[in-house]
Design a protein around this motif. Structure first.
Motif, mmCIF file in Angstrom:
data_model
loop_
_atom_site.group_PDB
_atom_site.id
_atom_site.type_symbol
_atom_site.label_atom_id
_atom_site.label_comp_id
_atom_site.label_asym_id
_atom_site.label_seq_id
_atom_site.Cartn_x
_atom_site.Cartn_y
_atom_site.Cartn_z
ATOM 1 N N VAL A 142 -60.076 -9.780 -42.852
ATOM 2 C CA VAL A 142 -59.574 -8.458 -43.217
ATOM 3 C C VAL A 142 -58.093 -8.319 -42.877
ATOM 4 O O VAL A 142 -57.343 -7.665 -43.604
ATOM 5 N N ILE A 143 -57.642 -8.970 -41.815
ATOM 6 C CA ILE A 143 -56.207 -8.967 -41.500
ATOM 7 C C ILE A 143 -55.424 -9.646 -42.618
ATOM 8 O O ILE A 143 -54.339 -9.199 -43.012
ATOM 9 N N ALA A 144 -55.988 -10.723 -43.184
ATOM 10 C CA ALA A 144 -55.325 -11.410 -44.304
ATOM 11 C C ALA A 144 -55.223 -10.476 -45.509
ATOM 12 O O ALA A 144 -54.186 -10.444 -46.195
ATOM 13 N N ALA A 145 -56.266 -9.700 -45.785
ATOM 14 C CA ALA A 145 -56.232 -8.754 -46.900
ATOM 15 C C ALA A 145 -55.200 -7.654 -46.643
ATOM 16 O O ALA A 145 -54.466 -7.243 -47.562
ATOM 17 N N MET A 146 -55.117 -7.187 -45.414
ATOM 18 C CA MET A 146 -54.121 -6.179 -45.056
ATOM 19 C C MET A 146 -52.711 -6.722 -45.233
ATOM 20 O O MET A 146 -51.822 -6.041 -45.738
ATOM 21 N N ARG A 147 -52.507 -7.967 -44.851
ATOM 22 C CA ARG A 147 -51.185 -8.594 -44.970
ATOM 23 C C ARG A 147 -50.753 -8.661 -46.442
ATOM 24 O O ARG A 147 -49.591 -8.380 -46.772
ATOM 25 N N GLU A 148 -51.676 -9.032 -47.320
ATOM 26 C CA GLU A 148 -51.360 -9.108 -48.745
ATOM 27 C C GLU A 148 -51.003 -7.732 -49.305
ATOM 28 O O GLU A 148 -50.095 -7.604 -50.136
ATOM 29 N N SER A 149 -51.695 -6.696 -48.832
ATOM 30 C CA SER A 149 -51.391 -5.338 -49.299
ATOM 31 C C SER A 149 -50.015 -4.887 -48.839
ATOM 32 O O SER A 149 -49.289 -4.214 -49.575
ATOM 33 N N VAL A 150 -49.651 -5.262 -47.624
ATOM 34 C CA VAL A 150 -48.319 -4.926 -47.116
ATOM 35 C C VAL A 150 -47.252 -5.636 -47.944
ATOM 36 O O VAL A 150 -46.247 -5.035 -48.346
ATOM 37 N N LYS A 151 -47.471 -6.911 -48.230
ATOM 38 C CA LYS A 151 -46.518 -7.671 -49.039
ATOM 39 C C LYS A 151 -46.348 -7.056 -50.422
ATOM 40 O O LYS A 151 -45.250 -7.038 -50.980
ATOM 41 N N ALA A 152 -47.456 -6.537 -50.981
ATOM 42 C CA ALA A 152 -47.420 -5.944 -52.315
ATOM 43 C C ALA A 152 -46.975 -4.485 -52.277
ATOM 44 O O ALA A 152 -46.860 -3.855 -53.333
ATOM 45 N N ASN A 153 -46.736 -3.962 -51.091
ATOM 46 C CA ASN A 153 -46.379 -2.546 -50.908
ATOM 47 C C ASN A 153 -47.408 -1.649 -51.597
ATOM 48 O O ASN A 153 -47.061 -0.719 -52.337
ATOM 49 N N ASP A 154 -48.674 -1.933 -51.331
ATOM 50 C CA ASP A 154 -49.786 -1.224 -51.966
ATOM 51 C C ASP A 154 -50.571 -0.460 -50.906
ATOM 52 O O ASP A 154 -51.509 -1.000 -50.306
ATOM 53 N N PRO A 155 -50.213 0.808 -50.644
ATOM 54 C CA PRO A 155 -50.896 1.561 -49.583
ATOM 55 C C PRO A 155 -52.362 1.835 -49.867
ATOM 56 O O PRO A 155 -53.157 1.969 -48.941
ATOM 57 N N VAL A 156 -52.747 1.933 -51.148
ATOM 58 C CA VAL A 156 -54.150 2.195 -51.471
ATOM 59 C C VAL A 156 -55.019 1.008 -51.052
ATOM 60 O O VAL A 156 -56.044 1.170 -50.379
ATOM 61 N N SER A 157 -54.621 -0.196 -51.435
ATOM 62 C CA SER A 157 -55.363 -1.384 -51.020
ATOM 63 C C SER A 157 -55.300 -1.574 -49.510
ATOM 64 O O SER A 157 -56.263 -2.012 -48.880
#
Length: 253
Positions: free
Chosen positions: A147-162
């Protein structure tokens, strides 16, 4: 009558993401029930409550919006039979306000709500991370890493919803690892308002990155069984509370 002004906020939808409608949300929940015998009760539990909950949390239904039984039933593609029960359930969850002889409205989030919810969250989630650090297993550590990996990808994509979807999963995993049914039940009672506040807080610039950095520290403290895990959790919640209060005070809507 409740108002959507002053101390309420819509949730950011994330860059370039399709903004759902109540109808599209309901369609997904209907699909999950296609293999079931959908009685009035199963429609309430399986479609009406979760669809309305998601729509309120995601800002599809704005604070202060009136929930007409007839109109909402039509949008959800159900009869009016399960509507009253569903509104009552959402009122218990703090997402809806029912005014006698007036109707149901999406509850606006107030500054006091934020402060009270985060006070209770601190008590519950600090205990949860402490128990998780005592009961962590290799499987639990792997789930946190995923789940930390998924959070990291969302941060990189600047996607607050994800990102907040992944953050929801992070806390669900922590609660599972903590393995205390009473704690889980009390935390579940707050889950609607908590998820709504997470999305509100992400409207403040820089909050997503700060939240992720702190979540990584909490993950490390749980896995390594370090004694400062509760302090890290309190720091995360202080930041989240401050962000939500700042958004509401600035009148975001």
């Amino acid at each position: 009558m409740p108002s959507a002004k002053s101390s309420s906020a819509k949730v950011p939808s994330g860059g370039g993401r399709h903004v759902p409608t109540l109808e599209s949300i309901a369609t997904r929940y209907h699909a999950r029930l296609r293999t079931l015998d959908a009685s009035g009760d199963s429609l309430s539990e399986g479609v009406v409550v979760p669809a309305l909950r998601e729509a309120i949390i995601e800002g599809v239904l704005a604070p202060g919006s009136r929930l007409s039984e007839v109109q909402v039933a039509k949008q959800l593609n159900v009869s009016r039979t399960p509507m009253r029960e569903a509104f009552a359930q959402l009122e218990r969850e703090g997402l809806v306000t029912i005014l006698p002889r007036v109707g149901a409205y999406v509850r606006a989030m107030t500054l006091r709500d934020v402060e009270e919810i985060y006070t209770v969250r601190a008590a519950l989630e600090c205990l949860a991370v402490q128990l998780a650090s005592e009961r962590i297993t290799p499987l639990g550590a792997a789930q946190l890493d995923d789940v930390i990996a998924a959070m990291r990808e969302s941060v990189k994509a600047n996607d607050p919803v994800s990102y907040v979807d992944a953050l929801d999963r992070f806390y669900t995993i922590v609660m599972t690892i903590a393995d205390n049914r009473t704690l889980q039940a009390n935390h579940a009672a707050l889950i609607g308002p908590v998820r709504r506040l997470r999305r509100i807080a992400m409207a403040r610039g820089g909050r997503m990155r700060a939240s992720f950095a702190q979540a990584v520290r909490i993950r490390d403290a749980i896995v390594n069984r370090t004694p400062d895990v509760q302090d890290l959790m309190r720091e995360q919640l202080r930041g989240a509370c401050a962000a939500a209060l700042d958004v509401l005070r600035n009148g975001a809507s």
